[in-house]
Design a protein around this motif. Structure first.
Motif, PDB file in Angstrom:
ATOM      1  N   GLN A  46       0.823  -1.201   0.000  1.00 56.19           N
ATOM      2  CA  GLN A  46       0.000   0.000   0.000  1.00 56.19           C
ATOM      3  C   GLN A  46       0.861   1.256   0.000  1.00 56.19           C
ATOM      4  O   GLN A  46       1.671   1.472   0.898  1.00 56.19           O
ATOM      5  CB  GLN A  46      -0.909   0.012   1.231  1.00 56.19           C
ATOM      6  N   ARG A  47       0.675   2.050  -1.033  1.00 57.79           N
ATOM      7  CA  ARG A  47       1.372   3.342  -1.076  1.00 57.79           C
ATOM      8  C   ARG A  47       0.659   4.299  -0.142  1.00 57.79           C
ATOM      9  O   ARG A  47      -0.563   4.380  -0.177  1.00 57.79           O
ATOM     10  CB  ARG A  47       1.311   3.905  -2.494  1.00 57.79           C
ATOM     11  N   LYS A  59      -2.382  12.281  -4.909  1.00 56.69           N
ATOM     12  CA  LYS A  59      -3.247  11.202  -5.378  1.00 56.69           C
ATOM     13  C   LYS A  59      -2.862  10.811  -6.797  1.00 56.69           C
ATOM     14  O   LYS A  59      -2.775   9.635  -7.146  1.00 56.69           O
ATOM     15  CB  LYS A  59      -4.705  11.671  -5.326  1.00 56.69           C
ATOM     16  N   ASN A  62       0.497   8.948  -6.689  1.00 51.22           N
ATOM     17  CA  ASN A  62       0.259   7.638  -6.100  1.00 51.22           C
ATOM     18  C   ASN A  62      -0.342   6.672  -7.111  1.00 51.22           C
ATOM     19  O   ASN A  62       0.139   5.554  -7.279  1.00 51.22           O
ATOM     20  CB  ASN A  62      -0.729   7.804  -4.939  1.00 51.22           C
ATOM     21  N   HIS A  63      -1.390   7.167  -7.797  1.00 45.73           N
ATOM     22  CA  HIS A  63      -2.080   6.315  -8.765  1.00 45.73           C
ATOM     23  C   HIS A  63      -1.185   5.972  -9.939  1.00 45.73           C
ATOM     24  O   HIS A  63      -1.150   4.833 -10.389  1.00 45.73           O
ATOM     25  CB  HIS A  63      -3.363   7.000  -9.257  1.00 45.73           C
ATOM     26  N   LEU A  66       1.432   3.447  -8.890  1.00 52.27           N
ATOM     27  CA  LEU A  66       0.818   2.132  -8.661  1.00 52.27           C
ATOM     28  C   LEU A  66       0.542   1.445 -10.005  1.00 52.27           C
ATOM     29  O   LEU A  66       0.851   0.269 -10.194  1.00 52.27           O
ATOM     30  CB  LEU A  66      -0.484   2.299  -7.870  1.00 52.27           C
ATOM     31  N   LEU A  91      -7.426   0.601  -6.480  1.00 50.92           N
ATOM     32  CA  LEU A  91      -6.855   1.922  -6.735  1.00 50.92           C
ATOM     33  C   LEU A  91      -7.169   2.899  -5.599  1.00 50.92           C
ATOM     34  O   LEU A  91      -6.283   3.623  -5.139  1.00 50.92           O
ATOM     35  CB  LEU A  91      -7.395   2.440  -8.071  1.00 50.92           C
ATOM     36  N   SER A  94      -5.038   2.497  -2.849  1.00 51.88           N
ATOM     37  CA  SER A  94      -3.690   2.362  -3.443  1.00 51.88           C
ATOM     38  C   SER A  94      -2.963   1.111  -2.968  1.00 51.88           C
ATOM     39  O   SER A  94      -1.861   1.179  -2.446  1.00 51.88           O
ATOM     40  CB  SER A  94      -2.839   3.615  -3.296  1.00 51.88           C
ATOM     41  N   THR A  95      -3.633  -0.015  -3.168  1.00 51.51           N
ATOM     42  CA  THR A  95      -3.099  -1.284  -2.701  1.00 51.51           C
ATOM     43  C   THR A  95      -3.023  -2.327  -3.817  1.00 51.51           C
ATOM     44  O   THR A  95      -3.942  -2.446  -4.620  1.00 51.51           O
ATOM     45  CB  THR A  95      -3.987  -1.845  -1.565  1.00 51.51           C
TER      46      THR A  95
END
Ligand SMILES: Nc1ncnc2c1ncn2[C@@H]1O[C@H](COP(=O)(O)OP(=O)(O)O)[C@@H](O)[C@H]1O
Ligand SMILES: [Mg+2]
Length: 231
Positions: A46-47, A59, A62-63, A66, A91, A94-95
């Motif tokens: 997880q970020r 965000k 992060n996305h 990922l 999403l 974020s995992t």
């Protein structure tokens, strides 16, 4: 970490509550948890949010990281590089959910002590995988001995942590990849320099583009040395 602590940091709790998992590692960008998913051993990566970044930008970053990690994980698999099986991606939390590999990292194996013959054969396996990965234009971006796992049953080498990887056919990018690994071997495993020699030997044998890449590696080394001298 409790649900309240997570909420304070602005997390969305993933489908599998992290409260039921065990925290394995806390990096600069992500936390890695070990848990169970549909009765299987699973890894959750997880970020987390970075408070110093603007929330919208955070965000977005992060996305995109990922997605990049997932894309590269799948690309590696397509190229025939053993990687953990991807189970799911969430999403909003974020995992990433993936297969948990039962085994040890190359770093741990070296710490425990390996025979010269075992170091040689593992080094060759690493070199062969990197050759396949680079010939497929996948650059890992963070080649360290913690990001390579060896399965305890089959002894297969598995590559993980594609968070910084990219698609590139450039010899320069591949050379930097090799240089990062070289530095990791030189600094953390001073007694295992022979293993890196085996990596390069196998790389040379298996990569179609070994010549421009290894030429570039010599340049990258020079630059690295100059940087150390200048400070
Ligand atoms: N699929 C997996 N199976 C087993 N252990 C894993 C797996 N993914 C990560 N780990 C463990 O968690 C650590 C951190 O994961 P990693 O993806 O490398 O995150 P980071 O970006 O923080 O380095 C790894 O070094 C490894 O020990
Ligand atoms: Mg890592």
């Amino acid at each position: 970490m409790s649900k309240d602590d997570l909420a304070k940091e602005g997390f969305l709790d993933p489908i599998i509550s992290t409260a039921s998992c065990q925290l394995l590692s806390q990096g600069a960008e992500a936390r890695v948890w070990s848990g169970e998913f549909l009765g299987r051993p699973v890894i959750l990566k997880q970020r987390f949010k970075k408070k110093y970044r603007h929330p919208v930008l955070d965000k977005h970053l992060n996305h995109s990281r990922l997605k990049q990690e997932v894309r590269s994980l799948l690309k590696a698999r397509k190229l025939g590089i053993p990687t953990p099986v991807l189970y799911d991606v969430e999403l909003e939390a974020s995992t990433i959910y993936m297969e948990r590999i039962a085994g040890c990292s190359v770093k741990e194996l070296l710490k425990k002590g390996m025979s010269p013959a075992d170091r040689h054969s593992l080094g060759r396996k690493i070199g062969q995988l990197l050759a396949t990965m680079h010939d497929g234009s996948l650059v890992h971006g963070d080649l360290t001995t913690s990001n390579m796992l060896v399965r305890s049953d089959s002894q297969d080498l598995v590559m993980i942590d594609f968070g910084l990887s990219s698609i590139s056919g450039l010899a320069e990018d591949k050379a930097v990849d090799l240089y990062v690994l070289e530095r990791a071997f030189n600094s953390a495993h001073a007694t295992s320099v022979d293993m890196y020699d085996a990596v390069l030997e196998a790389y040379k044998q298996h990569s179609r583009q070994w010549c421009p890449t290894l030429n570039k590696l010599a340049d990258v080394r020079m630059r690295g040395r100059k940087r150390v001298m200048v400070g």
